[in-house]
Motif scaffolding. Structure first.
Motif, PDB file in Angstrom:
ATOM      1  N   SER A   1       0.825  -1.199   0.000  1.00 28.91           N
ATOM      2  CA  SER A   1       0.000   0.000   0.000  1.00 28.91           C
ATOM      3  C   SER A   1       0.867   1.260   0.000  1.00 28.91           C
ATOM      4  O   SER A   1       0.598   2.226  -0.722  1.00 28.91           O
ATOM      5  CB  SER A   1      -0.934  -0.006   1.211  1.00 28.91           C
ATOM      6  OG  SER A   1      -1.724   1.151   1.226  1.00 28.91           O
ATOM      7  N   GLU A   2       1.925   1.254   0.806  1.00 30.92           N
ATOM      8  CA  GLU A   2       2.861   2.389   0.837  1.00 30.92           C
ATOM      9  C   GLU A   2       3.555   2.576  -0.515  1.00 30.92           C
ATOM     10  O   GLU A   2       3.710   3.707  -0.993  1.00 30.92           O
ATOM     11  CB  GLU A   2       3.909   2.172   1.929  1.00 30.92           C
ATOM     12  CG  GLU A   2       3.369   2.326   3.327  1.00 30.92           C
ATOM     13  CD  GLU A   2       3.001   3.765   3.631  1.00 30.92           C
ATOM     14  OE1 GLU A   2       3.819   4.674   3.364  1.00 30.92           O
ATOM     15  OE2 GLU A   2       1.886   3.985   4.141  1.00 30.92           O
ATOM     16  N   ILE A   3       3.953   1.484  -1.144  1.00 33.55           N
ATOM     17  CA  ILE A   3       4.594   1.564  -2.462  1.00 33.55           C
ATOM     18  C   ILE A   3       3.625   2.167  -3.473  1.00 33.55           C
ATOM     19  O   ILE A   3       3.984   3.063  -4.240  1.00 33.55           O
ATOM     20  CB  ILE A   3       5.092   0.179  -2.919  1.00 33.55           C
ATOM     21  CG1 ILE A   3       6.294  -0.251  -2.073  1.00 33.55           C
ATOM     22  CG2 ILE A   3       5.456   0.178  -4.409  1.00 33.55           C
ATOM     23  CD1 ILE A   3       6.754  -1.685  -2.297  1.00 33.55           C
TER      24      ILE A   3
ATOM     25  N   SER B   1      -6.615   0.430  -0.275  1.00 34.81           N
ATOM     26  CA  SER B   1      -6.225   1.383   0.771  1.00 34.81           C
ATOM     27  C   SER B   1      -5.385   2.534   0.231  1.00 34.81           C
ATOM     28  O   SER B   1      -5.331   3.590   0.854  1.00 34.81           O
ATOM     29  CB  SER B   1      -5.484   0.665   1.901  1.00 34.81           C
ATOM     30  OG  SER B   1      -4.225   0.234   1.468  1.00 34.81           O
ATOM     31  N   SER B   2      -4.763   2.351  -0.917  1.00 35.97           N
ATOM     32  CA  SER B   2      -3.990   3.453  -1.516  1.00 35.97           C
ATOM     33  C   SER B   2      -4.899   4.435  -2.249  1.00 35.97           C
ATOM     34  O   SER B   2      -4.468   5.517  -2.630  1.00 35.97           O
ATOM     35  CB  SER B   2      -2.935   2.913  -2.476  1.00 35.97           C
ATOM     36  OG  SER B   2      -3.537   2.423  -3.654  1.00 35.97           O
ATOM     37  N   HIS B   3      -6.173   4.049  -2.472  1.00 35.99           N
ATOM     38  CA  HIS B   3      -7.160   4.881  -3.157  1.00 35.99           C
ATOM     39  C   HIS B   3      -6.748   5.227  -4.580  1.00 35.99           C
ATOM     40  O   HIS B   3      -7.138   6.270  -5.106  1.00 35.99           O
ATOM     41  CB  HIS B   3      -7.458   6.161  -2.365  1.00 35.99           C
ATOM     42  CG  HIS B   3      -7.941   5.908  -0.987  1.00 35.99           C
ATOM     43  ND1 HIS B   3      -9.175   5.361  -0.713  1.00 35.99           N
ATOM     44  CD2 HIS B   3      -7.340   6.092   0.212  1.00 35.99           C
ATOM     45  CE1 HIS B   3      -9.320   5.233   0.580  1.00 35.99           C
ATOM     46  NE2 HIS B   3      -8.230   5.659   1.186  1.00 35.99           N
ATOM     47  N   LEU B   4      -5.945   4.369  -5.207  1.00 41.08           N
ATOM     48  CA  LEU B   4      -5.525   4.586  -6.584  1.00 41.08           C
ATOM     49  C   LEU B   4      -6.123   3.508  -7.489  1.00 41.08           C
ATOM     50  O   LEU B   4      -6.192   2.349  -7.100  1.00 41.08           O
ATOM     51  CB  LEU B   4      -3.999   4.567  -6.687  1.00 41.08           C
ATOM     52  CG  LEU B   4      -3.280   5.636  -5.878  1.00 41.08           C
ATOM     53  CD1 LEU B   4      -1.779   5.407  -5.917  1.00 41.08           C
ATOM     54  CD2 LEU B   4      -3.610   7.018  -6.413  1.00 41.08           C
ATOM     55  N   PRO B   5      -6.554   3.893  -8.684  1.00 46.07           N
ATOM     56  CA  PRO B   5      -7.153   2.917  -9.601  1.00 46.07           C
ATOM     57  C   PRO B   5      -6.072   2.098 -10.338  1.00 46.07           C
ATOM     58  O   PRO B   5      -5.730   2.371 -11.480  1.00 46.07           O
ATOM     59  CB  PRO B   5      -7.943   3.792 -10.573  1.00 46.07           C
ATOM     60  CG  PRO B   5      -7.162   5.076 -10.612  1.00 46.07           C
ATOM     61  CD  PRO B   5      -6.581   5.247  -9.224  1.00 46.07           C
ATOM     62  N   VAL B   6      -5.546   1.092  -9.666  1.00 43.09           N
ATOM     63  CA  VAL B   6      -4.507   0.254 -10.264  1.00 43.09           C
ATOM     64  C   VAL B   6      -5.139  -1.069 -10.680  1.00 43.09           C
ATOM     65  O   VAL B   6      -5.654  -1.801  -9.831  1.00 43.09           O
ATOM     66  CB  VAL B   6      -3.355  -0.017  -9.263  1.00 43.09           C
ATOM     67  CG1 VAL B   6      -2.297  -0.904  -9.871  1.00 43.09           C
ATOM     68  CG2 VAL B   6      -2.754   1.279  -8.766  1.00 43.09           C
ATOM     69  N   PRO B   7      -5.116  -1.391 -11.974  1.00 41.74           N
ATOM     70  CA  PRO B   7      -5.666  -2.679 -12.402  1.00 41.74           C
ATOM     71  C   PRO B   7      -4.826  -3.833 -11.850  1.00 41.74           C
ATOM     72  O   PRO B   7      -3.599  -3.740 -11.794  1.00 41.74           O
ATOM     73  CB  PRO B   7      -5.572  -2.638 -13.926  1.00 41.74           C
ATOM     74  CG  PRO B   7      -5.122  -1.289 -14.300  1.00 41.74           C
ATOM     75  CD  PRO B   7      -4.633  -0.589 -13.079  1.00 41.74           C
ATOM     76  N   ILE B   8      -5.511  -4.903 -11.473  1.00 33.72           N
ATOM     77  CA  ILE B   8      -4.833  -6.079 -10.920  1.00 33.72           C
ATOM     78  C   ILE B   8      -5.283  -7.303 -11.691  1.00 33.72           C
ATOM     79  O   ILE B   8      -6.480  -7.522 -11.887  1.00 33.72           O
ATOM     80  CB  ILE B   8      -5.169  -6.258  -9.426  1.00 33.72           C
ATOM     81  CG1 ILE B   8      -4.689  -5.045  -8.630  1.00 33.72           C
ATOM     82  CG2 ILE B   8      -4.558  -7.547  -8.882  1.00 33.72           C
ATOM     83  CD1 ILE B   8      -5.162  -5.020  -7.198  1.00 33.72           C
ATOM     84  N   GLN B   9      -4.300  -8.070 -12.143  1.00 29.67           N
ATOM     85  CA  GLN B   9      -4.607  -9.360 -12.754  1.00 29.67           C
ATOM     86  C   GLN B   9      -3.933 -10.438 -11.920  1.00 29.67           C
ATOM     87  O   GLN B   9      -2.919 -10.184 -11.287  1.00 29.67           O
ATOM     88  CB  GLN B   9      -4.164  -9.416 -14.208  1.00 29.67           C
ATOM     89  CG  GLN B   9      -2.712  -9.091 -14.447  1.00 29.67           C
ATOM     90  CD  GLN B   9      -2.401  -8.905 -15.926  1.00 29.67           C
ATOM     91  OE1 GLN B   9      -3.288  -8.747 -16.754  1.00 29.67           O
ATOM     92  NE2 GLN B   9      -1.127  -8.936 -16.246  1.00 29.67           N
TER      93      GLN B   9
ATOM     94  N   THR C   1      -3.604 -12.757  -3.218  1.00 32.79           N
ATOM     95  CA  THR C   1      -4.370 -11.881  -4.111  1.00 32.79           C
ATOM     96  C   THR C   1      -5.201 -10.884  -3.317  1.00 32.79           C
ATOM     97  O   THR C   1      -5.243  -9.695  -3.652  1.00 32.79           O
ATOM     98  CB  THR C   1      -5.273 -12.700  -5.050  1.00 32.79           C
ATOM     99  OG1 THR C   1      -4.458 -13.619  -5.788  1.00 32.79           O
ATOM    100  CG2 THR C   1      -6.004 -11.811  -6.028  1.00 32.79           C
ATOM    101  N   SER C   2      -5.843 -11.338  -2.251  1.00 27.92           N
ATOM    102  CA  SER C   2      -6.656 -10.409  -1.459  1.00 27.92           C
ATOM    103  C   SER C   2      -5.794  -9.367  -0.742  1.00 27.92           C
ATOM    104  O   SER C   2      -6.216  -8.216  -0.601  1.00 27.92           O
ATOM    105  CB  SER C   2      -7.549 -11.156  -0.466  1.00 27.92           C
ATOM    106  OG  SER C   2      -6.786 -11.896   0.440  1.00 27.92           O
ATOM    107  N   ALA C   3      -4.586  -9.730  -0.334  1.00 28.18           N
ATOM    108  CA  ALA C   3      -3.684  -8.746   0.286  1.00 28.18           C
ATOM    109  C   ALA C   3      -3.307  -7.661  -0.716  1.00 28.18           C
ATOM    110  O   ALA C   3      -3.269  -6.472  -0.381  1.00 28.18           O
ATOM    111  CB  ALA C   3      -2.432  -9.430   0.827  1.00 28.18           C
ATOM    112  N   VAL C   4      -3.035  -8.057  -1.957  1.00 27.69           N
ATOM    113  CA  VAL C   4      -2.692  -7.082  -2.995  1.00 27.69           C
ATOM    114  C   VAL C   4      -3.902  -6.205  -3.314  1.00 27.69           C
ATOM    115  O   VAL C   4      -3.769  -4.991  -3.456  1.00 27.69           O
ATOM    116  CB  VAL C   4      -2.161  -7.792  -4.255  1.00 27.69           C
ATOM    117  CG1 VAL C   4      -1.963  -6.815  -5.399  1.00 27.69           C
ATOM    118  CG2 VAL C   4      -0.847  -8.520  -3.942  1.00 27.69           C
ATOM    119  N   MET C   5      -5.072  -6.795  -3.388  1.00 27.23           N
ATOM    120  CA  MET C   5      -6.283  -6.017  -3.663  1.00 27.23           C
ATOM    121  C   MET C   5      -6.580  -5.041  -2.530  1.00 27.23           C
ATOM    122  O   MET C   5      -6.966  -3.893  -2.779  1.00 27.23           O
ATOM    123  CB  MET C   5      -7.456  -6.947  -3.926  1.00 27.23           C
ATOM    124  CG  MET C   5      -7.283  -7.730  -5.211  1.00 27.23           C
ATOM    125  SD  MET C   5      -8.588  -8.911  -5.484  1.00 27.23           S
ATOM    126  CE  MET C   5      -9.660  -7.933  -6.500  1.00 27.23           C
TER     127      MET C   5
END
Length: 144
Positions: free
Chosen positions: A89-91, A123-131, A114-118
């Motif tokens: 999240s900090e990164i 929590s970063s409030h940024l729209p980062v796509p995750i596959q 996967t859930s930890a990454v999601m």
């Protein structure tokens, strides 16, 4: 299954170190362990992050070619690494990450990766796509 004609030294005896001459790793950064990686770094800028379970690269022989090539690789283990979600999240909060790929195994220890990454992305409030992809122990790759 190990049979009576099993030769544990076969690969060692056939090893030719000249096969690796002129080759080098394609890693874009070091370290690759998530807990050791810096929170802010230029290699995260517009990067495609690969968050991989520590053992996933060993479970799939073509891991580097299929997943890691051209990506910023960060490895972790949900059982032994402390607070993956907070560090990631900090990164994400302090860098301009373009996309994240998660690669885990089908073993119970990887269930929460996967859930930890999601959660980190949320929590970063940024729209980062995750596959995400799961590597089964017999090295079969199944995307999610």
């Amino acid at each position: 299954m190990i049979t009576k004609d099993f030769d544990p030294w076969k690969n060692f005896n056939d090893f030719d170190p000249t096969e690796f001459e002129g080759q080098s790793s394609e890693l874009k950064q070091w370290p690759i362990k998530l807990w050791k990686a810096p929170i802010v770094s230029p290699y995260y800028h517009r990067a495609h992050l690969l968050i991989a379970a520590d053992c996933s690269a060993f479970a799939y022989p073509n891991f580097h070619r299929a997943y890691a090539c051209g990506k910023v690789v960060l490895t972790c283990c949900t059982e032994s690494d402390f607070d993956i979600m907070t560090k990631l999240s900090e990164i994400l909060l302090h860098n301009d990450v373009k996309i994240i790929t998660v690669v885990k195994t089908d073993k119970p220890c990887c269930t929460d990766l996967t859930s930890a990454v999601m959660q980190a992305a949320k929590s970063s409030h940024l729209p980062v796509p995750i596959q995400a992809a799961t590597i089964f122990i017999d090295a079969e790759d199944v995307g999610e």
